[in-house]
Design a protein around this motif. Sequence first.
Motif, PDB file in Angstrom:
ATOM      1  N   CYS A 155       7.070   5.223   2.750  1.00 25.19           N
ATOM      2  CA  CYS A 155       5.949   4.323   2.447  1.00 25.19           C
ATOM      3  C   CYS A 155       6.427   2.884   2.393  1.00 25.19           C
ATOM      4  O   CYS A 155       5.755   1.975   2.872  1.00 25.19           O
ATOM      5  N   PHE A 156       7.593   2.656   1.815  1.00 23.00           N
ATOM      6  CA  PHE A 156       8.146   1.306   1.740  1.00 23.00           C
ATOM      7  C   PHE A 156       8.422   0.775   3.137  1.00 23.00           C
ATOM      8  O   PHE A 156       8.084  -0.357   3.455  1.00 23.00           O
ATOM      9  N   ASN A 157       9.023   1.610   3.993  1.00 17.84           N
ATOM     10  CA  ASN A 157       9.292   1.190   5.360  1.00 17.84           C
ATOM     11  C   ASN A 157       8.002   0.931   6.120  1.00 17.84           C
ATOM     12  O   ASN A 157       7.913  -0.018   6.898  1.00 17.84           O
ATOM     13  N   PHE A 158       6.981   1.770   5.901  1.00 16.92           N
ATOM     14  CA  PHE A 158       5.697   1.579   6.562  1.00 16.92           C
ATOM     15  C   PHE A 158       5.070   0.260   6.146  1.00 16.92           C
ATOM     16  O   PHE A 158       4.555  -0.482   6.981  1.00 16.92           O
ATOM     17  N   LYS A 159       5.137  -0.057   4.866  1.00 13.08           N
ATOM     18  CA  LYS A 159       4.579  -1.319   4.383  1.00 13.08           C
ATOM     19  C   LYS A 159       5.292  -2.500   5.038  1.00 13.08           C
ATOM     20  O   LYS A 159       4.648  -3.456   5.469  1.00 13.08           O
ATOM     21  N   MET A 160       6.600  -2.420   5.153  1.00 10.74           N
ATOM     22  CA  MET A 160       7.354  -3.500   5.785  1.00 10.74           C
ATOM     23  C   MET A 160       6.989  -3.625   7.263  1.00 10.74           C
ATOM     24  O   MET A 160       6.876  -4.738   7.785  1.00 10.74           O
ATOM     25  N   VAL A 204       4.105  -2.821   8.655  1.00 18.29           N
ATOM     26  CA  VAL A 204       2.760  -3.391   8.742  1.00 18.29           C
ATOM     27  C   VAL A 204       2.810  -4.894   8.490  1.00 18.29           C
ATOM     28  O   VAL A 204       2.186  -5.675   9.211  1.00 18.29           O
ATOM     29  N   GLU A 205       3.567  -5.318   7.493  1.00 20.59           N
ATOM     30  CA  GLU A 205       3.688  -6.750   7.204  1.00 20.59           C
ATOM     31  C   GLU A 205       4.311  -7.486   8.389  1.00 20.59           C
ATOM     32  O   GLU A 205       3.884  -8.590   8.743  1.00 20.59           O
TER      33      GLU A 205
END
Length: 66
Positions: free
Chosen positions: A23-28, A30-31
Amino acid sequence: MEGDYFSPNCLFLSLIQTLILSCFNFKMQVEHAVREIKRLLIEASAAALQAEMRNPTATSGRYSVV
């Protein structure tokens, strides 16, 4: 209150940790994608403004009104 104890070798904790990290990697990601889209929009806008300044009488876009 009672809680559940999970040993350090528990598969459940490993799965939760993997989920959190993904999830952390996905958020990064997307940003990063949002930043890249903004950058491309700014560059395209600047290019369009420069083209308009070079030749203000030219029609912009695909169609023109006669």
